[in-house]
Design a protein around this motif. Sequence first.
Motif, PDB file in Angstrom:
ATOM      1  N   SER A 200       0.812  -1.218   0.000  1.00 38.82           N
ATOM      2  CA  SER A 200       0.000   0.000   0.000  1.00 38.82           C
ATOM      3  C   SER A 200       0.846   1.269   0.000  1.00 38.82           C
ATOM      4  CB  SER A 200      -0.926   0.025   1.219  1.00 38.82           C
ATOM      5  OG  SER A 200      -0.173   0.068   2.424  1.00 38.82           O
ATOM      6  N   ASN A 201       2.148   1.096   0.145  1.00 41.11           N
ATOM      7  CA  ASN A 201       3.077   2.237   0.188  1.00 41.11           C
ATOM      8  C   ASN A 201       2.732   3.186   1.341  1.00 41.11           C
ATOM      9  OD1 ASN A 201       5.362   3.624  -0.740  1.00 41.11           O
ATOM     10  ND2 ASN A 201       4.140   4.970  -2.048  1.00 41.11           N
ATOM     11  N   SER A 202       2.331   2.600   2.477  1.00 44.98           N
ATOM     12  CA  SER A 202       1.975   3.392   3.651  1.00 44.98           C
ATOM     13  C   SER A 202       3.096   3.327   4.676  1.00 44.98           C
ATOM     14  CB  SER A 202       0.677   2.870   4.278  1.00 44.98           C
ATOM     15  OG  SER A 202      -0.387   2.929   3.352  1.00 44.98           O
ATOM     16  N   LYS A 203       3.339   4.432   5.363  1.00 46.54           N
ATOM     17  CA  LYS A 203       4.369   4.471   6.385  1.00 46.54           C
ATOM     18  C   LYS A 203       3.794   4.246   7.780  1.00 46.54           C
ATOM     19  CE  LYS A 203       7.507   7.536   3.845  1.00 46.54           C
ATOM     20  NZ  LYS A 203       8.257   8.822   3.868  1.00 46.54           N
ATOM     21  N   LYS A 204       2.498   4.499   7.935  1.00 46.43           N
ATOM     22  CA  LYS A 204       1.849   4.325   9.225  1.00 46.43           C
ATOM     23  C   LYS A 204       0.523   3.604   9.022  1.00 46.43           C
ATOM     24  CE  LYS A 204       0.370   6.881  13.351  1.00 46.43           C
ATOM     25  NZ  LYS A 204       0.200   8.215  13.967  1.00 46.43           N
ATOM     26  N   ILE A 205       0.325   2.517   9.737  1.00 45.52           N
ATOM     27  CA  ILE A 205      -0.882   1.723   9.578  1.00 45.52           C
ATOM     28  C   ILE A 205      -1.457   1.371  10.946  1.00 45.52           C
ATOM     29  CG2 ILE A 205      -0.126   0.682   7.409  1.00 45.52           C
ATOM     30  CD1 ILE A 205       0.552  -1.855   9.080  1.00 45.52           C
ATOM     31  N   PRO A 206      -2.756   1.083  11.018  1.00 48.53           N
ATOM     32  CA  PRO A 206      -3.319   0.529  12.257  1.00 48.53           C
ATOM     33  C   PRO A 206      -2.820  -0.902  12.409  1.00 48.53           C
ATOM     34  CG  PRO A 206      -4.987   0.612  10.531  1.00 48.53           C
ATOM     35  CD  PRO A 206      -3.791   1.319   9.993  1.00 48.53           C
ATOM     36  N   PHE A 207      -2.163  -1.204  13.530  1.00 47.79           N
ATOM     37  CA  PHE A 207      -1.505  -2.498  13.697  1.00 47.79           C
ATOM     38  C   PHE A 207      -2.421  -3.537  14.349  1.00 47.79           C
ATOM     39  CE2 PHE A 207       2.110  -5.052  15.707  1.00 47.79           C
ATOM     40  CZ  PHE A 207       2.364  -5.738  14.523  1.00 47.79           C
ATOM     41  N   ILE A 208      -3.460  -3.080  15.053  1.00 50.82           N
ATOM     42  CA  ILE A 208      -4.356  -4.009  15.732  1.00 50.82           C
ATOM     43  C   ILE A 208      -4.948  -5.060  14.784  1.00 50.82           C
ATOM     44  CG2 ILE A 208      -6.615  -4.192  16.859  1.00 50.82           C
ATOM     45  CD1 ILE A 208      -4.525  -3.449  18.832  1.00 50.82           C
ATOM     46  N   PRO A 209      -5.405  -4.704  13.558  1.00 57.21           N
ATOM     47  CA  PRO A 209      -5.954  -5.737  12.670  1.00 57.21           C
ATOM     48  C   PRO A 209      -4.973  -6.867  12.384  1.00 57.21           C
ATOM     49  CG  PRO A 209      -6.535  -3.559  11.862  1.00 57.21           C
ATOM     50  CD  PRO A 209      -5.565  -3.350  12.984  1.00 57.21           C
ATOM     51  N   PHE A 210      -3.693  -6.563  12.264  1.00 55.30           N
ATOM     52  CA  PHE A 210      -2.706  -7.600  11.982  1.00 55.30           C
ATOM     53  C   PHE A 210      -2.412  -8.431  13.235  1.00 55.30           C
ATOM     54  CE2 PHE A 210      -2.018  -4.026   9.117  1.00 55.30           C
ATOM     55  CZ  PHE A 210      -2.187  -4.666   7.894  1.00 55.30           C
ATOM     56  N   LEU A 211      -2.466  -7.783  14.393  1.00 55.70           N
ATOM     57  CA  LEU A 211      -2.362  -8.534  15.651  1.00 55.70           C
ATOM     58  C   LEU A 211      -3.566  -9.459  15.811  1.00 55.70           C
ATOM     59  CD1 LEU A 211      -1.102  -5.733  18.090  1.00 55.70           C
ATOM     60  CD2 LEU A 211       0.184  -7.756  17.370  1.00 55.70           C
ATOM     61  N   MET A 212      -4.746  -8.985  15.408  1.00 53.01           N
ATOM     62  CA  MET A 212      -5.947  -9.818  15.475  1.00 53.01           C
ATOM     63  C   MET A 212      -5.807 -11.035  14.570  1.00 53.01           C
ATOM     64  SD  MET A 212      -8.132  -8.478  17.544  1.00 53.01           S
ATOM     65  CE  MET A 212      -8.453  -6.903  18.322  1.00 53.01           C
ATOM     66  N   PHE A 213      -5.339 -10.810  13.360  1.00 52.52           N
ATOM     67  CA  PHE A 213      -5.152 -11.907  12.406  1.00 52.52           C
ATOM     68  C   PHE A 213      -4.209 -12.962  12.978  1.00 52.52           C
ATOM     69  CE2 PHE A 213      -2.130 -13.380   9.071  1.00 52.52           C
ATOM     70  CZ  PHE A 213      -2.963 -14.300   8.462  1.00 52.52           C
ATOM     71  N   SER A 214      -3.117 -12.514  13.550  1.00 51.28           N
ATOM     72  CA  SER A 214      -2.156 -13.438  14.143  1.00 51.28           C
ATOM     73  C   SER A 214      -2.725 -14.098  15.396  1.00 51.28           C
ATOM     74  CB  SER A 214      -0.855 -12.692  14.473  1.00 51.28           C
ATOM     75  OG  SER A 214       0.118 -13.584  14.968  1.00 51.28           O
ATOM     76  N   PHE A 215      -3.445 -13.321  16.206  1.00 51.87           N
ATOM     77  CA  PHE A 215      -4.044 -13.853  17.429  1.00 51.87           C
ATOM     78  C   PHE A 215      -5.009 -14.989  17.121  1.00 51.87           C
ATOM     79  CE2 PHE A 215      -7.645 -13.899  20.363  1.00 51.87           C
ATOM     80  CZ  PHE A 215      -6.999 -14.091  21.580  1.00 51.87           C
ATOM     81  N   ILE A 216      -5.902 -14.768  16.161  1.00 49.80           N
ATOM     82  CA  ILE A 216      -6.885 -15.793  15.823  1.00 49.80           C
ATOM     83  C   ILE A 216      -6.203 -17.019  15.230  1.00 49.80           C
ATOM     84  CG2 ILE A 216      -8.825 -16.329  14.293  1.00 49.80           C
ATOM     85  CD1 ILE A 216      -9.792 -13.475  14.687  1.00 49.80           C
ATOM     86  N   SER A 217      -5.163 -16.806  14.427  1.00 51.59           N
ATOM     87  CA  SER A 217      -4.413 -17.929  13.858  1.00 51.59           C
ATOM     88  C   SER A 217      -3.817 -18.797  14.956  1.00 51.59           C
ATOM     89  CB  SER A 217      -3.299 -17.417  12.945  1.00 51.59           C
ATOM     90  OG  SER A 217      -3.814 -16.658  11.889  1.00 51.59           O
ATOM     91  N   ASN A 218      -3.309 -18.163  16.014  1.00 50.49           N
ATOM     92  CA  ASN A 218      -2.736 -18.908  17.122  1.00 50.49           C
ATOM     93  C   ASN A 218      -3.815 -19.475  18.034  1.00 50.49           C
ATOM     94  OD1 ASN A 218       0.484 -18.567  17.476  1.00 50.49           O
ATOM     95  ND2 ASN A 218      -0.357 -16.764  16.452  1.00 50.49           N
ATOM     96  N   TYR A 219      -4.887 -18.718  18.237  1.00 52.89           N
ATOM     97  CA  TYR A 219      -5.964 -19.138  19.151  1.00 52.89           C
ATOM     98  C   TYR A 219      -6.606 -20.433  18.688  1.00 52.89           C
ATOM     99  CZ  TYR A 219     -10.354 -18.863  21.791  1.00 52.89           C
ATOM    100  OH  TYR A 219     -11.425 -19.127  22.601  1.00 52.89           O
ATOM    101  N   ILE A 220      -6.815 -20.562  17.384  1.00 50.08           N
ATOM    102  CA  ILE A 220      -7.489 -21.764  16.883  1.00 50.08           C
ATOM    103  C   ILE A 220      -6.573 -22.977  16.881  1.00 50.08           C
ATOM    104  CG2 ILE A 220      -9.033 -20.407  15.421  1.00 50.08           C
ATOM    105  CD1 ILE A 220      -7.344 -21.139  13.038  1.00 50.08           C
ATOM    106  N   LEU A 221      -5.267 -22.757  17.068  1.00 52.62           N
ATOM    107  CA  LEU A 221      -4.331 -23.877  17.088  1.00 52.62           C
ATOM    108  C   LEU A 221      -4.086 -24.417  18.491  1.00 52.62           C
ATOM    109  CD1 LEU A 221      -1.671 -22.573  14.534  1.00 52.62           C
ATOM    110  CD2 LEU A 221      -3.445 -24.292  14.157  1.00 52.62           C
ATOM    111  N   ILE A 222      -4.606 -23.708  19.519  1.00 55.30           N
ATOM    112  CA  ILE A 222      -4.367 -24.138  20.900  1.00 55.30           C
ATOM    113  C   ILE A 222      -5.170 -25.413  21.196  1.00 55.30           C
ATOM    114  CG2 ILE A 222      -4.724 -23.528  23.331  1.00 55.30           C
ATOM    115  CD1 ILE A 222      -4.185 -20.665  22.609  1.00 55.30           C
TER     116      ILE A 222
END
Length: 222
Positions: A200-222
Amino acid sequence: MAYFLYFYIGSCLASFVYYLSYSIINDSFEWKARSSCDHCQHKLYFWQLFPLFSYLLLKGRCYFCYQKINITNFHFELIGGLFSLFIFSNDGFSWFNTILLLILLFMTFMDILDQWVPDSLQLSFLLLGLIYNYSHSIIPFRYFLIFCFFSFLLMITEQYWIGGADLKFICTSLLFIHLDSMPYFLFLAASSGLLYCYLSNSKKIPFIPFLMFSFISNYILI
C-alpha cells in the motif's frame, strides 16, 4: 451448514459493530435510527439489510438513487464472517467465544477507522483473558505480571514505533497464547503488517488488525 451459520453470524455481528464503531467515533449514535442510503437518505427495506447478500444483490448500488454503495461495510462484514468462522469452528458456539468475537471486532474496527482503541475494550479483553487463563492454565500469573511491568516501562519511554493499544493487546494475548507460540504470533503480525505497508506504500498503519489476524491464527491452534 454449521460453518456457513458461523460465518453469517459473524457477518451480522460485524455489521452492527461497524455501525456502533462509526457512531462512537463520530458521536452520532441513535438506537432508533433506521438504516438509509448515504446519498438519497431513503429508508432501506428489510431485504436490503442482509449483510453481504444485499450488497451483492443490489450490485453495489442504491436501489433508489443508483449511486454506488460504500464497499467498506461489505469488507467489514466479510472480516467479521471470517473471524467468526475461525473462532466458532475451533471451539464451538458459546457465550465466551461470542463475547470474544465482539471485542475483537470492536478493537479491529475502531483501530481501522480512527487508530484508537478505548481502554474499556482493552479491559474487557483482559477480563476474558483472565477467565481463559484460569481454565486453561496458559501462563503463570506472576510471569504475566512481569511481562506487563516491562511493557509499562516501554510505554512510558514514549517509543512510537509501537502504539500503546498494540502493546496492551500483546500483553493480554499472553493469557490466550502459550509462551512458546509468542515468537510465531509476533512474527506473523509484524510480517503481515510490513507486507501491507509495502503493497500500500503506507508508512503508518493501524496495527491491531494484523495482531488480530495473528491472534486468531494462534488461538485456533491451541
